[in-house]
Design an enzyme around this catalytic site. Structure first.
Site, short mmCIF file in Angstrom:
data_model
loop_
_atom_site.label_atom_id
_atom_site.label_comp_id
_atom_site.label_asym_id
_atom_site.label_seq_id
_atom_site.Cartn_x
_atom_site.Cartn_y
_atom_site.Cartn_z
N CYS A 32 4.60 -4.73 -31.40
CA CYS A 32 5.14 -6.05 -31.03
C CYS A 32 4.15 -6.71 -30.05
O CYS A 32 3.17 -6.09 -29.63
CB CYS A 32 6.49 -5.87 -30.34
SG CYS A 32 6.32 -4.83 -28.86
N HIS A 61 5.81 3.98 -25.34
CA HIS A 61 6.35 5.28 -25.73
C HIS A 61 5.84 5.70 -27.10
O HIS A 61 6.53 5.60 -28.10
CB HIS A 61 7.88 5.24 -25.71
CG HIS A 61 8.44 5.28 -24.32
ND1 HIS A 61 9.65 4.73 -23.99
CD2 HIS A 61 7.96 5.83 -23.19
CE1 HIS A 61 9.88 4.93 -22.70
NE2 HIS A 61 8.86 5.58 -22.19
N CYS A 116 6.12 -6.12 -20.20
CA CYS A 116 6.38 -7.12 -21.24
C CYS A 116 7.15 -8.30 -20.63
O CYS A 116 8.15 -8.08 -19.92
CB CYS A 116 7.19 -6.50 -22.37
SG CYS A 116 7.69 -7.72 -23.59
N HIS A 144 16.16 5.71 -19.30
CA HIS A 144 15.02 5.01 -19.94
C HIS A 144 14.25 4.24 -18.86
O HIS A 144 14.84 3.65 -17.96
CB HIS A 144 15.54 4.05 -21.02
CG HIS A 144 14.44 3.49 -21.86
ND1 HIS A 144 13.67 2.42 -21.46
CD2 HIS A 144 13.96 3.85 -23.08
CE1 HIS A 144 12.77 2.15 -22.39
NE2 HIS A 144 12.93 3.01 -23.39
N GLU A 146 12.78 1.45 -18.81
CA GLU A 146 13.15 0.03 -18.66
C GLU A 146 14.44 -0.11 -17.86
O GLU A 146 14.56 -0.98 -16.98
CB GLU A 146 13.30 -0.63 -20.03
CG GLU A 146 13.64 -2.10 -19.92
CD GLU A 146 13.98 -2.74 -21.27
OE1 GLU A 146 13.36 -2.37 -22.29
OE2 GLU A 146 14.88 -3.60 -21.30
N SER A 242 10.84 6.87 -28.09
CA SER A 242 10.79 5.42 -28.31
C SER A 242 12.19 4.93 -28.69
O SER A 242 12.69 5.25 -29.78
CB SER A 242 9.78 5.09 -29.41
OG SER A 242 10.04 3.79 -29.92
N ASN A 244 13.40 1.92 -29.50
CA ASN A 244 13.59 1.06 -30.67
C ASN A 244 13.31 1.81 -31.97
O ASN A 244 13.90 1.52 -33.00
CB ASN A 244 12.79 -0.24 -30.53
CG ASN A 244 11.32 -0.05 -30.77
OD1 ASN A 244 10.89 -0.07 -31.90
ND2 ASN A 244 10.56 0.18 -29.71
FE1 SF4 Z 1 8.01 -5.08 -27.46
FE2 SF4 Z 1 9.69 -4.03 -25.66
FE3 SF4 Z 1 8.60 -6.43 -25.28
FE4 SF4 Z 1 10.41 -6.09 -27.19
S1 SF4 Z 1 10.74 -5.91 -24.98
S2 SF4 Z 1 8.51 -7.29 -27.33
S3 SF4 Z 1 9.93 -4.03 -27.88
S4 SF4 Z 1 7.52 -4.46 -25.37
#
Ligand code: SF4
Length: 337
Positions: A32, A61, A116, A144, A146, A242, A244
């Site tokens: 992504c 990840h 991100c 996690h 995040e 990971s 997702n």
């Molecule tokens: Fe990629 Fe995570 Fe950002 Fe979504 S939130 S665009 S999966 S890095």
């Protein structure tokens, strides 16, 4: 009666008939915009600053990505105490709490932030809701990276909920100001179920201004949902840790198809292909396309494989590099020193 011999017959000798397999290659799949940006950050940081560049947690990840960067001089740590004072440090795509940023400053680490922007967006929502006196329900997975980072933005105001049971067990004054946020990489269906339960219990709950589950997570899940009815088997390339990627595998199973998560081609078991005519291949947002292509080559070696790319949605999202890396190499050196 099966039209095929048992799987061991697919292995050499070469005179064995190769049975047809149709590969539906899901698109979008794999990297992504956030992962591309984080990987580019670490690449440039290593080029400009030299090794070692320390990285707080895995940059993304994925085993393959992490090992490749280890070979180039990145050092991954789970505690800033392991980073020598004055070193170069990168925060991974998953984001970090303000406490970690502060600790990095105290240790005089030269930090580059590869979080991100879509994770940062959730952090900012948490800060705003907390400032306005809300109790915030964060829907996500305990432990996690995040979730740890987001919870750290307003630890006094935030409660983690992982499932509907957690919502049922909440002990919150019904009249309290309440909002919810979500981890960016959840199953859309799971998150919607949990949000519905929250709304049943707390009809006045505030939602985030814009959906938190990111575009990449949603698009990859949509592709699996659309293609699953045509599949006898679903293969998702991605690492165990990971989020997702795991959600894609689970979604494949929820669609009633056998679905496997594979970190590399060596995990692809020919036994899974027994009696399979159509296989869908996708990849989590942190999984490199090189691994997908290795899996396809492996199937081509063992089957009479045809490949159809199925584009479910086009993605044209790019994130700019953090300011320390945007300009010339000299600017990078002075920005971090
Ligand atoms: Fe990629 Fe995570 Fe950002 Fe979504 S939130 S665009 S999966 S890095």
């Amino acid at each position: 009666m099966s039209r095929r011999p048992s799987c061991c017959s697919y292995l050499p000798p070469l005179y064995v008939i190769r049975f047809p397999v149709k590969i539906l290659l899901a698109s979008p799949r794999g990297f992504c915009a956030g992962v591309n940006m984080a990987i580019e950050c670490l690449d440039i940081a290593l080029q400009r600053l030299g090794s070692p560049v320390y990285v707080y947690h895995e940059i993304v990840h994925n085993t393959y990505v992490v090992e490749s960067f280890r070979d180039k001089g990145a050092v991954f740590v789970d505690a800033l105490e392991d980073v020598p004072e004055g070193s170069n440090l990168l925060f991974s795509a998953h984001g970090v709490s303000p406490e970690i940023r502060q600790f990095a400053r105290e240790r005089k680490l030269y930090a580059i932030d590869a979080t991100c922007p879509l994770v940062t967006k959730v952090h900012l929502e948490a800060v705003r809701f907390a400032r306005e006196g809300y109790t915030i329900l964060l829907i996500g997975h305990d432990g996690h990276d995040e979730v740890i980072g987001t919870m750290g933005e307003a630890p006094e105001n935030m409660i983690l909920v992982e499932n509907e049971n957690d919502v049922d067990n909440l002990e919150i004054d019904e009249s309290a100001k309440l909002a919810y946020l979500t981890q960016t990489t959840l199953s859309v269906d799971d998150a919607n179920r949990i949000i519905s339960r929250i709304r049943e219990r707390f009809p006045h709950v505030h939602n985030p201004p814009k959906e938190d589950i990111c575009y990449a997570t949603q698009n990859r899940q949509e592709a699996i949902r659309v293609l699953a009815p045509e599949a006898d088997l679903i293969l998702v390339v991605g690492s165990d840790n990971s989020s997702n990627s795991q959600r894609l595998r689970e979604l494949g199973e929820e669609c009633g198809r056998p679905a496997y998560l594979i970190d590399g081609v060596e995990q692809l078991d020919l036994e899974w292909l027994h009696d399979v005519e159509t296989v869908v291949i996708s990849a989590g947002a942190s999984a490199p396309e090189a691994i997908v292509q290795q899996c396809i080559s492996f199937l081509e070696q063992n089957f009479d494989a045809t490949i159809e790319v199925r584009v479910i949605r086009n993605e044209e999202v790019h994130f700019q590099l953090p300011k320390e890396l945007r300009n010339s190499p000299d600017d990078t050196a002075s920005a971090v020193s």
